[in-house]
Enzyme design. Structure first.
Site, PDB file in Angstrom:
ATOM      1  N   SER A  34      31.853  23.185  52.801  1.00 53.72           N
ATOM      2  CA  SER A  34      32.316  22.591  51.627  1.00 53.72           C
ATOM      3  C   SER A  34      33.060  23.413  50.926  1.00 53.72           C
ATOM      4  O   SER A  34      32.676  24.333  50.203  1.00 53.72           O
ATOM      5  CB  SER A  34      31.014  21.991  50.878  1.00 53.72           C
ATOM      6  N   ASP A  66      40.826  28.538  59.035  1.00 57.59           N
ATOM      7  CA  ASP A  66      41.846  29.357  58.911  1.00 57.59           C
ATOM      8  C   ASP A  66      42.533  30.173  60.230  1.00 57.59           C
ATOM      9  O   ASP A  66      43.672  30.369  60.328  1.00 57.59           O
ATOM     10  CB  ASP A  66      41.845  30.266  57.673  1.00 57.59           C
ATOM     11  N   HIS A  93      39.047  31.479  51.237  1.00 57.67           N
ATOM     12  CA  HIS A  93      39.315  30.470  51.825  1.00 57.67           C
ATOM     13  C   HIS A  93      39.997  29.532  50.940  1.00 57.67           C
ATOM     14  O   HIS A  93      39.778  28.221  50.961  1.00 57.67           O
ATOM     15  CB  HIS A  93      37.953  29.604  52.100  1.00 57.67           C
TER      16      HIS A  93
END
Length: 231
Positions: A34, A66, A93
């Site tokens: 999340s 990623d 991230h």
């Protein structure tokens, strides 16, 4: 949604779910996908600390999307099979905290600096690219599911005794001045067996690490503050 909007929605959801985990399955492997992961992992850690069951080797921020994107974009540019390309992605991230280590790619690849900068930017902003492609009607879903599955399958393999399983994830870390940082991790029966660190990187990548620090530390602090005040 901006990442701030996401924070306001997801912070309390993650805190509530991880509170339940800390009470009922304190030794489980916790994989959080999340967003904003740069803040939801510190939230998870603080919740587990509050309940006296914190083990940093079992809490993972899933940044695999990623890596999947970096592998795909490099493969497209070089005419390779993305399943055989491996680009470590370190840092965080979100945006410029996403640091693809093209210099460590296997197989070895070379790009002129202007193409390297463009490729790096595309990896960092790929989430936005998807939102724009869907004209605001949604964000990455299938690729996110694929990335989450890949990380969990790797972790389960390692828990079942498979050796040499390595994945990047956003975890508690001593590698930089940020208390949380994603690097390649050797996974095992108890979660993180060994943090493999950053390794040798190029001056361009070193600069990205330095430039990511203030945003990373601010996101971590934001998560920690939220968790401290969460009832």
């Amino acid at each position: 949604m901006t990442r701030d909007d996401l924070f306001n929605t997801n912070a309390s959801i993650v805190a509530t779910l991880t509170t339940a985990c800390a009470k009922h399955c304190p030794e489980a492997m916790i994989c959080i996908i999340s967003n904003p992961v740069n803040s939801t992992i510190p939230i998870t850690s603080e919740v587990f600390k509050k309940h006296g069951v914190y083990n940093p080797n079992r809490i993972f921020g899933v940044t695999t999307l990623d890596i999947v994107r970096a592998n795909t974009f490099v493969a497209e540019l070089k005419g390779l099979d993305p399943a055989r390309v491996n680009v470590p992605v370190i840092g965080g991230h979100a945006g410029k905290t996403i640091i693809p280590l093209i210099s460590q790619c296997t197989p070895k690849v070379d790009f002129p600096q202007d193409q390297l900068e463009k490729l790096t930017g595309r990896i960092q902003e790929a989430g936005t690219e998807v939102v724009k492609a869907k004209a605001g009607a949604g964000s990455a879903t299938l690729s996110m599911a694929y990335a989450g599955a890949r990380f969990v399958f790797s972790l389960v393999d390692a828990m079942n005794g498979k050796e040499g399983v390595i994945e990047c994830a956003f975890v508690r870390s001593e590698e930089t001045e940020s208390p949380y940082f994603s690097t390649p991790l050797l996974l095992g029966k108890n979660g993180i067996e060994k943090n493999l660190g950053i390794g040798k990187i190029s001056p361009f990548e070193e600069k990205m690490v330095a430039e990511a620090m203030s945003e990373l530390k601010a996101s971590v602090k934001k998560g920690e503050e939220f968790a401290k005040n969460f009832k």
